[in-house]
Design a protein around this motif. Structure first.
Motif, PDB file in Angstrom:
ATOM      1  N   ASP A   1      71.116  54.799   5.770  1.00  0.00           N
ATOM      2  CA  ASP A   1      71.572  54.403   4.437  1.00  0.00           C
ATOM      3  C   ASP A   1      70.685  55.122   3.428  1.00  0.00           C
ATOM      4  O   ASP A   1      69.544  54.722   3.170  1.00  0.00           O
ATOM      5  CB  ASP A   1      71.466  52.884   4.260  1.00  0.00           C
ATOM      6  CG  ASP A   1      72.055  52.399   2.928  1.00  0.00           C
ATOM      7  OD1 ASP A   1      71.957  53.152   1.933  1.00  0.00           O
ATOM      8  OD2 ASP A   1      72.609  51.284   2.883  1.00  0.00           O
ATOM      9  N   GLU A   2      71.225  56.208   2.860  1.00  0.00           N
ATOM     10  CA  GLU A   2      70.434  57.072   1.984  1.00  0.00           C
ATOM     11  C   GLU A   2      69.960  56.343   0.735  1.00  0.00           C
ATOM     12  O   GLU A   2      68.843  56.546   0.269  1.00  0.00           O
ATOM     13  CB  GLU A   2      71.271  58.293   1.597  1.00  0.00           C
ATOM     14  CG  GLU A   2      70.479  59.378   0.894  1.00  0.00           C
ATOM     15  CD  GLU A   2      71.307  60.625   0.654  1.00  0.00           C
ATOM     16  OE1 GLU A   2      70.756  61.589   0.097  1.00  0.00           O
ATOM     17  OE2 GLU A   2      72.505  60.631   1.021  1.00  0.00           O
ATOM     18  N   LYS A   3      70.798  55.470   0.166  1.00  0.00           N
ATOM     19  CA  LYS A   3      70.443  54.774  -1.079  1.00  0.00           C
ATOM     20  C   LYS A   3      69.298  53.797  -0.881  1.00  0.00           C
ATOM     21  O   LYS A   3      68.460  53.608  -1.754  1.00  0.00           O
ATOM     22  CB  LYS A   3      71.667  54.041  -1.631  1.00  0.00           C
ATOM     23  CG  LYS A   3      72.741  54.980  -2.166  1.00  0.00           C
ATOM     24  CD  LYS A   3      73.914  54.213  -2.749  1.00  0.00           C
ATOM     25  CE  LYS A   3      74.985  55.181  -3.270  1.00  0.00           C
ATOM     26  NZ  LYS A   3      76.180  54.456  -3.769  1.00  0.00           N
ATOM     27  N   GLN A   4      69.264  53.149   0.294  1.00  0.00           N
ATOM     28  CA  GLN A   4      68.216  52.153   0.549  1.00  0.00           C
ATOM     29  C   GLN A   4      66.978  52.758   1.206  1.00  0.00           C
ATOM     30  O   GLN A   4      65.993  52.077   1.412  1.00  0.00           O
ATOM     31  CB  GLN A   4      68.742  51.046   1.474  1.00  0.00           C
ATOM     32  CG  GLN A   4      69.707  50.085   0.827  1.00  0.00           C
ATOM     33  CD  GLN A   4      69.888  48.833   1.684  1.00  0.00           C
ATOM     34  OE1 GLN A   4      68.943  48.073   1.910  1.00  0.00           O
ATOM     35  NE2 GLN A   4      71.105  48.625   2.178  1.00  0.00           N
TER      36      GLN A   4
ATOM     37  N   SER B   1      63.624  53.171  -7.897  1.00  0.00           N
ATOM     38  CA  SER B   1      64.608  52.620  -6.950  1.00  0.00           C
ATOM     39  C   SER B   1      63.937  52.150  -5.658  1.00  0.00           C
ATOM     40  O   SER B   1      64.399  51.193  -5.031  1.00  0.00           O
ATOM     41  CB  SER B   1      65.684  53.658  -6.640  1.00  0.00           C
ATOM     42  OG  SER B   1      65.169  54.708  -5.863  1.00  0.00           O
TER      43      SER B   1
END
Length: 726
Positions: A682-685, A507
């Motif tokens: 932004d944890e996902k990015q 990711s």
């Protein structure tokens, strides 16, 4: 999991969960309503009646049993007890780690019950009634991970207390006046935790040793060693024992060995090395093949089982390489002299001798004790110069002698042929799925006072790979030789990567246009290798290298052979560094035992030794890492006013980590200190996004920073964010 009490109707008190927890946490002790009321501090009649009712409801639900009139025990099939390890966070909460459970279980601070990071504990696991979230409570501390801690002492009138810099140590340690042992206010001390009374906020301890004043070089280095329980000198009796060992080379002992003193032999090591574990011999055979000997210091000849010297070596299990010193596994008389394969000296060795053809294919192998004579000592830089130039003249600027010198032509030819064979072997290994982590090492130029005056990077080149390939060959073939006999041995094993971590890596790297092929074990390793090559020289290189290493399983020692994923070997051991690693000493002893026709040894006994060796290796690695961090902070303390270009190497909810490109020193920028915008995590990015101007701060971005604070005691750098490098 046990069934939880059914939800009762709305009422003023509902004690059922608390009652169940009290009884469950004391599985061998029966409770009546009076005892429970006392624990819950309920002294009114209404509350006591509620407790009596709840006890009967719990019994009807078969969660507890009435073992005597009015006395209750938990039902045996409702006991959810496990043994495992505490993993503390920096927020005074922990997680319970246990192989029998699929996931780690959260432990709130109130449920730690004096357990500390790394402790082996017994816990009770339950579901929180309000959220059905699984939690654990420590019911017994089975074994303390450590009882000695390093910290700074604050002395009051009649007592002192010690505060550690370890974020996972959530409490200070109270020191009674009679246990201060001459410590002065503000000293760095080593303390031993002696007791922690049930109702005390802090454990009680005693000062074992005063290490010095915070920030002083020797104080901080000794503090690093003490923090991990690593010694920095040998007991007098061990030194005395080692000094009495007969280290002479005798005709009687030579007669028991394969005599290889007349065969061309040399060593290649770092220029500042003092202990030389390994040497290579080389000769061309009449059939045109090459006989290559990998000769390893015969430490087991001098370090005999059952002696105080062997006990001390096992206890240490490894040498520790700090920035400014080495803490050896063996006393200097052995590590730097008797066992060290020094040039122009005869030495006892344990050898793996191979016949290879021009395609680097193995034709024959032999293992056994030998005696050698080293004709030449090279530094990696000198050997690299020969490989690159094919010259026999080593210039003064890289020569160990400090002046120009000529290398005999047979040695030059040997180095070049060994390099050619090593390249073939490396290519085969990579094609088989080995993963190449050629990470840059940070090194420091130190002055006479061990102050860092410069930083440089050390990267492996052909000379390093030459030695690496032949050491790998010896390690692999020794392990294979014994492994195929199905006899107990010490393996160096490495499991396949953690899939969740690989998905996490995917990711992140996808943001830079890279990907991992998850189709098979081989495609994963190939795509990882391709990735590590592609990022070479790019701004995201260190980030990707670091994350890829974190995705890997940790290598360890074991008697159970599962192969070595990273090297793509079915059999692998550590055989080639017995001066600095105890598992190698054990491997030598076992190999000789089996060469002599001995039966397979006790697997359980050696598995315990493997676990100890792995644990000590981890402690040593942590100490080495802390010494590098300390020296980086010390170096940056003298560069407070300078502007540095760095790469964002980490993004957390409290800020960003930045690694300076010029020296690889890493520090933190707290997000609240960045005033150019209001940034949201932004944890996902793995990024921060500016709410007003929509700016982005993400992994791999280049930014300019200055040093805000350099804390030598905590070994932490704080940076001030200046601007992004657009």
């Amino acid at each position: 999991m046990p069934k939880k009490p059914k939800k009762l109707g709305k009422k003023k008190h509902n004690f059922s969960e608390k009652i169940f927890k009290i009884i469950a946490n004391n599985p061998n002790k029966p409770f009546n309503y009076k005892q429970i009321a006392a624990i819950l501090e309920c002294d009114d009649t209404k509350s006591r009646n509620e407790i009596i009712k709840d006890l009967k409801i719990l019994a009807s639900q078969k969660l507890i049993t009435e073992v005597a009139p009015g006395k209750y025990l938990v039902e045996s099939n409702n006991q959810e007890y496990y043994e495992g390890i505490i993993d503390m966070t920096s927020r005074k909460t922990g997680y319970f780690v246990c192989d029998a459970l699929d996931d780690d279980v959260f432990i709130p601070f109130m449920n730690l019950n004096h357990a500390l990071h790394g402790d082996r504990v017994k816990v009770y696991i339950y579901n929180k009634r309000s959220s059905r979230k699984t939690e654990a409570e420590v019911v017994e501390i089975l074994e303390r991970s450590k009882v000695e801690f390093v910290g700074v002492i604050d002395i009051q009138k009649n007592f002192g207390f010690v505060t550690t810099a370890n974020a996972k140590m959530y409490t200070d340690i109270f020191i009674p006046k009679n246990k201060l042992n001459d410590a002065q206010h503000g000293d760095v001390v080593l303390v031993r935790l002696e007791d922690w009374p049930k109702k005390a906020d802090s454990p009680l301890g005693t000062v074992v040793k005063v290490l010095g004043k915070p920030g002083e070089h020797d104080t901080e280095i000794h503090a690093i060693l003490a923090e991990y329980g690593l010694p920095y000198d040998f007991p007098i009796e061990v030194e005395a024992f080692a000094n009495k060992i007969d280290t002479s080379i005798t005709a009687n002992e030579i007669a028991k060995r394969r005599d290889m003193r007349d065969i061309l032999t040399f060593t290649i090591d770092p220029k500042d090395a003092k202990d030389f574990d390994d040497a290579l011999s080389f000769q061309v055979l009449p059939n045109g093949n090459y006989e290559i000997g990998i000769h390893i210091a015969d430490v087991s000849h001098y370090v005999k089982e059952g002696t105080i010297l062997d006990d001390e070596a096992f206890k240490r299990a490894t040498s520790v390489y700090l920035v400014d010193r080495v803490v050896p596994m063996l006393p200097e008389v052995l590590s730097n002299f008797a066992c060290s394969l020094r040039p122009h000296e005869e030495k006892y060795t344990f050898s793996a001798v191979f016949e290879l053809n021009d395609k680097a294919e193995l034709v024959q192998q032999w293992f056994g004790r030998t005696v050698i004579y080293s004709d030449q000592r090279f530094s990696y830089e000198e050997a690299q110069y020969i490989i690159e130039t094919k010259s026999d003249l080593i210039p003064a600027k890289i020569a160990l002698t400090g002046s120009d010198y000529s290398v005999p032509n047979p040695i030059v030819e040997a180095v070049l042929k060994l390099d050619a064979l090593a390249k073939i072997m490396r290519q085969k290994r990579m094609a088989a799925g080995a993963i190449s982590f050629d990470k840059v090492e940070v090194k420091f130029n130190l002055n006479e006072n061990d102050e860092p005056i410069g930083v440089y990077f050390k990267q492996a080149k052909e000379a390093n790979f030459l030695i690496e390939e032949f050491m790998l060959l010896a390690n692999r073939k020794v392990a294979e030789f014994i492994g195929k006999q199905k006899k107990t041995f010490i393996y160096r094993i490495h499991d396949e990567p953690n899939e969740d971590k690989l998905i996490g890596l995917q990711s992140i790297i996808s943001k830079f246009g890279y990907s991992i092929n998850f189709k098979t074990k081989h495609t994963i390793s190939k795509s990882l290798n391709d990735l590590l090559v592609e990022v070479q020289g790019r701004k995201e290189q260190n980030l990707v290298d670091t994350l890829a290493i974190r995705a890997m399983s940790k290598a360890r020692y074991s008697t159970e052979n599962i192969g070595h994923y990273g090297l793509a070997f079915d059999y692998y051991s550590h055989f080639t560094s017995p001066i600095r690693r105890y598992p190698d000493v054990m491997a030598h002893r076992l190999l000789q035992h089996y060469l002599d026709g001995g039966k397979s040894v006790n697997e359980e006994e050696f598995e315990e030794k493997c676990e100890h060796s792995t644990d000590r290796e981890i402690l040593a690695a942590n100490a080495e890492r802390d010494s590098v961090k300390y020296m980086q902070v010390k170096y940056m303390k003298d560069h407070m006013d300078e502007e540095f270009l760095g790469v964002i190497s980490g993004v957390t909810e409290w800020g960003i980590y930045v690694e300076i490109i010029a020296n690889k020193c890493e520090g933190m920028v707290r997000i609240r200190d960045i005033k150019e915008d209001y940034y949201v995590f932004d944890e996902k990015q793995y990024a921060y996004i500016g709410e007003m101007y929509k700016g982005l701060l993400q992994l791999g971005d280049e930014v300019y920073v200055k040093v805000k604070n350099a804390d030598l005691v905590k070994k932490q750098l704080d940076f001030t964010y200046l601007r992004k490098n657009e």
